[in-house]
Design an enzyme around this catalytic site. Structure first.
Site, PDB file in Angstrom:
ATOM      1  N   ARG A  80      -9.338  -0.693   4.435  1.00 45.82           N
ATOM      2  CA  ARG A  80      -8.525   0.424   3.922  1.00 45.82           C
ATOM      3  C   ARG A  80      -7.049  -0.167   3.412  1.00 45.82           C
ATOM      4  O   ARG A  80      -6.726   0.172   2.401  1.00 45.82           O
ATOM      5  CB  ARG A  80      -8.207   1.684   4.742  1.00 45.82           C
ATOM      6  CG  ARG A  80      -9.414   2.694   4.619  1.00 45.82           C
ATOM      7  CD  ARG A  80      -8.639   3.832   5.405  1.00 45.82           C
ATOM      8  NE  ARG A  80      -7.110   4.091   5.041  1.00 45.82           N
ATOM      9  CZ  ARG A  80      -6.255   4.642   5.791  1.00 45.82           C
ATOM     10  NH1 ARG A  80      -6.838   4.850   7.152  1.00 45.82           N
ATOM     11  NH2 ARG A  80      -5.240   4.853   5.249  1.00 45.82           N
ATOM     12  N   LYS A 133       1.127  -1.149   0.077  1.00 42.76           N
ATOM     13  CA  LYS A 133      -0.080   0.122  -0.168  1.00 42.76           C
ATOM     14  C   LYS A 133       0.971   1.248  -0.073  1.00 42.76           C
ATOM     15  O   LYS A 133       0.673   2.286  -0.901  1.00 42.76           O
ATOM     16  CB  LYS A 133      -0.807   0.060   1.208  1.00 42.76           C
ATOM     17  CG  LYS A 133      -1.490   1.488   1.403  1.00 42.76           C
ATOM     18  CD  LYS A 133      -2.567   1.344   2.679  1.00 42.76           C
ATOM     19  CE  LYS A 133      -1.544   1.666   3.929  1.00 42.76           C
ATOM     20  NZ  LYS A 133      -1.475   2.955   4.176  1.00 42.76           N
ATOM     21  N   ASN A 134       1.671   1.096   0.850  1.00 38.79           N
ATOM     22  CA  ASN A 134       2.621   2.540   1.019  1.00 38.79           C
ATOM     23  C   ASN A 134       3.793   2.615  -0.244  1.00 38.79           C
ATOM     24  O   ASN A 134       4.491   3.790  -0.265  1.00 38.79           O
ATOM     25  CB  ASN A 134       3.374   2.526   2.408  1.00 38.79           C
ATOM     26  CG  ASN A 134       2.243   2.679   3.514  1.00 38.79           C
ATOM     27  OD1 ASN A 134       0.925   2.954   3.271  1.00 38.79           O
ATOM     28  ND2 ASN A 134       2.647   2.318   4.607  1.00 38.79           N
ATOM     29  N   ARG A 181      -0.241  14.580  12.351  1.00 44.81           N
ATOM     30  CA  ARG A 181       0.342  14.105  10.927  1.00 44.81           C
ATOM     31  C   ARG A 181       0.351  15.792  10.217  1.00 44.81           C
ATOM     32  O   ARG A 181      -0.101  15.883   9.345  1.00 44.81           O
ATOM     33  CB  ARG A 181      -0.649  13.407  10.217  1.00 44.81           C
ATOM     34  CG  ARG A 181      -1.259  12.377  10.876  1.00 44.81           C
ATOM     35  CD  ARG A 181      -0.032  11.189  11.007  1.00 44.81           C
ATOM     36  NE  ARG A 181       0.420  10.677   9.929  1.00 44.81           N
ATOM     37  CZ  ARG A 181      -0.422   9.717   9.290  1.00 44.81           C
ATOM     38  NH1 ARG A 181      -1.264   9.087   9.792  1.00 44.81           N
ATOM     39  NH2 ARG A 181       0.320   9.218   8.253  1.00 44.81           N
ATOM     40  N   PRO A 182       1.442  16.440  10.967  1.00 48.93           N
ATOM     41  CA  PRO A 182       1.483  17.813  10.149  1.00 48.93           C
ATOM     42  C   PRO A 182       2.308  17.684   8.728  1.00 48.93           C
ATOM     43  O   PRO A 182       2.715  16.678   8.596  1.00 48.93           O
ATOM     44  CB  PRO A 182       2.500  18.622  11.235  1.00 48.93           C
ATOM     45  CG  PRO A 182       3.373  17.607  11.889  1.00 48.93           C
ATOM     46  CD  PRO A 182       2.092  16.301  11.964  1.00 48.93           C
ATOM     47  N   ILE A 183       2.499  18.638   7.915  1.00 50.19           N
ATOM     48  CA  ILE A 183       3.114  18.555   6.839  1.00 50.19           C
ATOM     49  C   ILE A 183       4.187  19.657   6.432  1.00 50.19           C
ATOM     50  O   ILE A 183       4.593  19.957   5.640  1.00 50.19           O
ATOM     51  CB  ILE A 183       1.974  18.681   5.418  1.00 50.19           C
ATOM     52  CG1 ILE A 183       1.526  20.056   5.354  1.00 50.19           C
ATOM     53  CG2 ILE A 183       1.158  17.472   5.506  1.00 50.19           C
ATOM     54  CD1 ILE A 183       0.633  20.326   4.161  1.00 50.19           C
ATOM     55  N   ASP A 184       4.701  20.187   7.867  1.00 53.22           N
ATOM     56  CA  ASP A 184       5.893  21.264   7.666  1.00 53.22           C
ATOM     57  C   ASP A 184       6.919  20.768   6.951  1.00 53.22           C
ATOM     58  O   ASP A 184       7.477  21.613   6.191  1.00 53.22           O
ATOM     59  CB  ASP A 184       6.108  21.842   9.098  1.00 53.22           C
ATOM     60  CG  ASP A 184       6.515  20.602   9.953  1.00 53.22           C
ATOM     61  OD1 ASP A 184       5.744  19.391  10.196  1.00 53.22           O
ATOM     62  OD2 ASP A 184       7.701  20.704  10.440  1.00 53.22           O
ATOM     63  N   LEU A 185       7.382  19.569   7.021  1.00 53.54           N
ATOM     64  CA  LEU A 185       8.488  19.137   6.260  1.00 53.54           C
ATOM     65  C   LEU A 185       8.223  18.838   4.759  1.00 53.54           C
ATOM     66  O   LEU A 185       9.282  19.415   4.012  1.00 53.54           O
ATOM     67  CB  LEU A 185       9.190  17.836   6.894  1.00 53.54           C
ATOM     68  CG  LEU A 185       9.412  17.964   8.450  1.00 53.54           C
ATOM     69  CD1 LEU A 185       9.936  16.596   8.983  1.00 53.54           C
ATOM     70  CD2 LEU A 185      10.362  18.848   8.792  1.00 53.54           C
ATOM     71  N   ASP A 244       4.681   0.637  12.123  1.00 55.82           N
ATOM     72  CA  ASP A 244       3.304   0.139  11.422  1.00 55.82           C
ATOM     73  C   ASP A 244       3.013  -1.180  12.115  1.00 55.82           C
ATOM     74  O   ASP A 244       2.156  -1.875  11.453  1.00 55.82           O
ATOM     75  CB  ASP A 244       3.422   0.178   9.925  1.00 55.82           C
ATOM     76  CG  ASP A 244       3.151   1.434   9.513  1.00 55.82           C
ATOM     77  OD1 ASP A 244       3.363   1.847   8.014  1.00 55.82           O
ATOM     78  OD2 ASP A 244       2.828   2.489  10.215  1.00 55.82           O
ATOM     79  N   CYS A 249      -5.280  12.017  12.294  1.00 57.20           N
ATOM     80  CA  CYS A 249      -6.055  10.940  12.341  1.00 57.20           C
ATOM     81  C   CYS A 249      -5.612  10.292  13.799  1.00 57.20           C
ATOM     82  O   CYS A 249      -5.174  11.098  14.747  1.00 57.20           O
ATOM     83  CB  CYS A 249      -5.418   9.868  11.328  1.00 57.20           C
ATOM     84  SG  CYS A 249      -3.692   9.400  11.811  1.00 57.20           S
TER      85      CYS A 249
END
Ligand code: EPZ
Length: 420
Positions: free
Chosen positions: A399, A22-23, A123-127, A307, A118
């Site tokens: 999922r 999936k990933n 789950r930030p997206i700063d990077l 995971d 979640c």
């Protein structure tokens, strides 16, 4: 809402065929936006998340044909695509953020809703944004979404504060068409990133160093289409390795890359589980000797994968003795602890440490999936618990695992899906 009813099962015995990762498939599908021609992707797992990504690609203008019977999808993307990802798709799946780098590289502008948090963290997206800025993008945060613009992206250098998988992937996908050379330091080293880079290099990109913490990307003018296979899912592999251990069973797990599960193998062997590698299969025996507890600490690859932390915790509840589980990757990845304790486990949380005293037999109970891997952990615990475990919110599991129940039933697990 559908539920799983899981009975005490096992020892599980037989063969399991692992699906594509999936990933790995999600970033590869996003990267297909960069191709000037058709891309054929094989080894695609039949997953809800893949369907959502297909929907996202179609929403910006790609045409996608899905052939899950043959585990393949074909994607062709026109020269001109929309630069806006729709909120209703992005909110369904955090990995939608992986469309940001490709759309910016292809159109010079992207507006993408913030993916939101979640169960396992904010789950930030700063990077991600720091990396795109290093390539010359102008980032404008707006209420609920972010906009990135760049007439042309130019080669740049970025040092990631944390080896973020998604940020590494997004920066690579933006840099492949940039003007000049880019360097990512403290990059993530996960095998899924190597699979993505191999796909992009087949399309004509010039990426070196993936699988290490320093990645060099030399921008090119355009990328062609290609055919590419997705690597087997190392997290699904780990989940079934633990299924063999927790039921003291004997499983031959096929279509795997043993090198990708070395940290899981090492920990299972510490517990006394027998793990034998062949070329593309692994024989796991939980009945080879009495099992004993151990400690785990999650780390970015090649450390023990976060995971697989919930699933391994379920296993540790069936061993005598104390265990310490340290979660260093996500700030809130112990949501499964309360549910395991409802089944009779004895686990205390202290910050990002879980202190577990195993050995008391688990009892079936009504439990709730809080996230994908927590759900898998509850199924594994149900296989070992006396009586019946009723698991709700199972959409999380569906999922990320394809043919989940079928694979488990084939090796002797008593699992039933009920609606209502
Ligand atoms: C990927 O998520 C995986 N998802 C996750 O798998 C996996 O748990 C994670 O990598 C770590 O291995 C996909 O590949 C689709 P990260 P990603 O960015 O990319 C922080 C599953 O169960 N961070 O490496 O979102 C972040 O908050 C899923 O299959 C920032 O602070 O993970 C987290 O604490 C769950 N700023 C840590 O880094 C950023 O800009 C790791 O996140 C980005 C991340």
């Amino acid at each position: 809402m559908a539920k799983f009813l899981v009975q005490k099962s096992g020892p599980l015995y037989g063969e399991v065929d692992i699906s594509g990762s999936k990933n790995a498939v999600l970033p590869i599908m996003a990267a297909s936006l960069l191709a000037g021609a058709e891309c054929e992707i094989m080894g695609v797992p039949a997953l809800k998340d893949v369907e959502v990504m297909c929907g996202l690609l179609r929403s910006v203008g790609s045409s996608v044909s899905e052939d899950y019977a043959n585990n393949r999808i074909v994607i062709s993307t026109p020269e001109r695509v929309s630069d806006e990802a729709p909120y209703e798709l992005v909110k369904k799946m955090r990995a939608s953020i992986l469309a940001m780098g490709p759309l910016l590289a292809k159109t010079g502008r992207v507006r993408i809703p913030l993916p939101g948090g979640c169960a396992i963290g904010l789950r930030p997206i700063d990077l991600h944004l720091k990396g795109l800025q290093a390539l010359g993008a102008e980032i404008t945060p707006k209420p609920g979404y972010v906009e990135a613009k760049a007439e042309t992206l130019r080669g740049g250098n970025v040092y990631l504060d944390f080896p973020s998988v998604g940020a590494t992937e997004n920066i690579i996908m933006a840099a492949v068409l940039a003007d000049g050379v880019s360097i990512i330091e403290n990059a993530a080293e996960e095998p899924e990133i190597v699979n993505l880079a191999n796909f992009l290099n087949k399309m004509g990109a010039k990426i070196k160093g993936v699988g290490t913490n320093t990645i060099k990307i030399e921008g090119v003018k355009e990328l062609s289409g290609c055919k590419h296979s997705v690597i087997p899912d190392r997290i699904e592999t780990g989940t079934f390795m633990i299924a063999a251990a927790i039921t003291r069973g004997n499983l031959l797990i096929k279509n795997v890359l043993p090198n990708h599960v070395k940290p899981i193998t090492a920990k299972l062997r510490e517990c006394g589980v027998s793990v034998e590698y062949n070329d593309e299969s692994i024989l796991v025996r939980g009945d080879a000797s009495p099992l004993r507890s151990t400690d785990i600490k999650t780390l970015p690859y090649p450390g023990f994968p976060t995971d697989v932390q919930p699933q391994f915790m379920a296993l540790l509840t069936t061993m005598n003795g104390p265990s310490v589980i340290i979660e260093t990757v996500f700030e809130n990845r112990f949501m499964h602890v309360g549910e395991l304790n409802r089944m009779g486990a004895n686990i205390k949380i202290e910050g990002n440490n879980a202190i577990l005293h195993g050995g008391r037999p688990l009892e079936g109970a009504k439990v709730i999936c809080t996230d994908l891997r927590a759900g898998a952990a509850l199924v594994l615990a149900g296989l070992a618990a006396e009586g019946t475990t009723e698991i709700s919110e199972i959409y999380h599991i569906e999922r990320g695992y394809s043919n989940f129940i079928e694979k488990f039933r084939k090796i002797g697990a008593a699992i039933l899906k009920i609606d209502g």
